[in-house]
Design a protein around this motif. Structure first.
Motif, short mmCIF file in Angstrom:
data_model
loop_
_atom_site.label_atom_id
_atom_site.label_comp_id
_atom_site.label_asym_id
_atom_site.label_seq_id
_atom_site.Cartn_x
_atom_site.Cartn_y
_atom_site.Cartn_z
N GLN A 26 -53.36 -1.13 -29.31
CA GLN A 26 -54.39 -1.85 -30.21
C GLN A 26 -53.26 -2.89 -31.00
O GLN A 26 -52.15 -2.77 -31.33
N TYR A 27 -53.93 -3.84 -31.77
CA TYR A 27 -53.40 -4.84 -32.67
C TYR A 27 -52.75 -3.79 -33.74
O TYR A 27 -53.32 -2.91 -34.35
N GLY A 28 -51.48 -4.01 -34.04
CA GLY A 28 -50.86 -3.00 -35.22
C GLY A 28 -49.93 -1.97 -34.84
O GLY A 28 -49.24 -1.33 -35.71
N ASP A 29 -50.19 -1.46 -33.68
CA ASP A 29 -49.32 -0.33 -33.12
C ASP A 29 -47.73 -0.66 -32.98
O ASP A 29 -47.36 -1.79 -32.66
N LYS A 30 -47.30 0.30 -33.51
CA LYS A 30 -45.67 0.04 -33.61
C LYS A 30 -44.90 0.35 -32.37
O LYS A 30 -45.27 1.31 -31.61
N VAL A 31 -44.02 -0.60 -31.67
CA VAL A 31 -43.29 -0.66 -30.36
C VAL A 31 -41.97 -0.49 -30.64
O VAL A 31 -41.64 -1.66 -31.68
N LYS A 32 -41.06 -0.17 -29.83
CA LYS A 32 -39.71 -0.68 -29.75
C LYS A 32 -39.30 -1.15 -28.34
O LYS A 32 -39.70 -0.37 -27.36
N LEU A 33 -38.92 -2.25 -28.25
CA LEU A 33 -38.74 -2.86 -26.85
C LEU A 33 -37.04 -3.00 -26.57
O LEU A 33 -36.54 -3.07 -27.57
N GLU A 34 -36.77 -2.83 -25.41
CA GLU A 34 -35.52 -3.11 -24.99
C GLU A 34 -35.45 -3.99 -23.91
O GLU A 34 -36.19 -3.79 -22.83
N TYR A 35 -34.84 -5.22 -24.01
CA TYR A 35 -35.01 -6.20 -23.19
C TYR A 35 -33.63 -6.94 -22.60
O TYR A 35 -32.80 -6.81 -23.51
N ASP A 36 -33.62 -7.52 -21.69
CA ASP A 36 -32.49 -8.33 -20.93
C ASP A 36 -32.62 -9.45 -21.95
O ASP A 36 -33.49 -10.52 -21.70
N PRO A 37 -31.35 -9.87 -22.57
CA PRO A 37 -31.11 -11.12 -23.64
C PRO A 37 -31.10 -12.28 -22.68
O PRO A 37 -31.61 -13.65 -23.32
N GLN A 38 -30.95 -12.28 -21.35
CA GLN A 38 -30.75 -13.67 -20.62
C GLN A 38 -32.23 -13.92 -20.10
O GLN A 38 -32.63 -15.09 -20.34
N SER A 39 -33.01 -13.18 -19.49
CA SER A 39 -34.18 -13.27 -18.95
C SER A 39 -35.45 -13.02 -19.94
O SER A 39 -36.47 -13.39 -19.68
N LEU A 40 -35.16 -12.35 -21.19
CA LEU A 40 -36.10 -11.97 -21.87
C LEU A 40 -37.24 -10.88 -21.15
O LEU A 40 -38.41 -10.72 -21.84
N ARG A 41 -36.91 -10.36 -20.08
CA ARG A 41 -37.88 -9.13 -19.45
C ARG A 41 -37.58 -7.93 -20.04
O ARG A 41 -36.61 -7.52 -20.34
N VAL A 42 -38.80 -7.35 -20.45
CA VAL A 42 -38.79 -5.76 -21.02
C VAL A 42 -38.40 -4.79 -19.98
O VAL A 42 -39.04 -5.16 -19.01
#
Length: 132
Positions: free
Chosen positions: A105-121
């Motif tokens: 939902q809007y406002g939920d806290k998340v931590k993402l790890e993504y590939d910096p070249q393609s920006l895919r999570v």
């Protein structure tokens, strides 16, 4: 009367020190040498390998919108920084399971790890709030 007493004390002191042999006081104490066992090695501490860098960038923030294909996140420290990340196949399958249970939902806290070249999570963490 005082003078003969001083002479007697000094004489006793001199005779007392001459009676002790200096060689006895300077003899070293003989002990057996300490021999460590040559069979078992002594382990001080185990060497732990350092984790190898994965090359993934991290992004922390709050969810603005999430579906099974992409996630839009507002940065934690900067409210003006909003980014939309596409999800990889594995992350998309995990997001679909979360959406089936109610989703982010809007406002939920998340931590993402993504590939910096393609920006895919590649990975994401966060506890989705209860849906209404």
């Amino acid at each position: 009367m005082r003078r003969p007493l001083q002479i007697a004390c000094a004489g006793a002191l001199i005779l007392g020190t001459m009676g002790v042999s200096r060689a006895v006081a300077q003899d070293p104490i003989v002990t057996a040498p300490i021999i460590a066992s040559e069979v078992a090695p002594i382990i001080v501490s185990a060497v732990k390998p350092k984790p190898k860098p994965t090359g993934l960038a991290k992004f922390e923030g709050t969810v603005m919108h999430a579906n099974s294909v992409q996630i839009t996140v507002k940065a934690m420290g900067n409210d003006m920084s909003i980014q939309t990340f596409p999800l990889s196949e594995m992350a998309s399958a995990k997001m679909q399971q979360i959406i089936d249970k109610g989703g982010y939902q809007y406002g939920d806290k998340v931590k993402l790890e993504y590939d910096p070249q393609s920006l895919r999570v590649v990975k994401f963490k966060g506890k989705p709030s209860k849906s209404l």
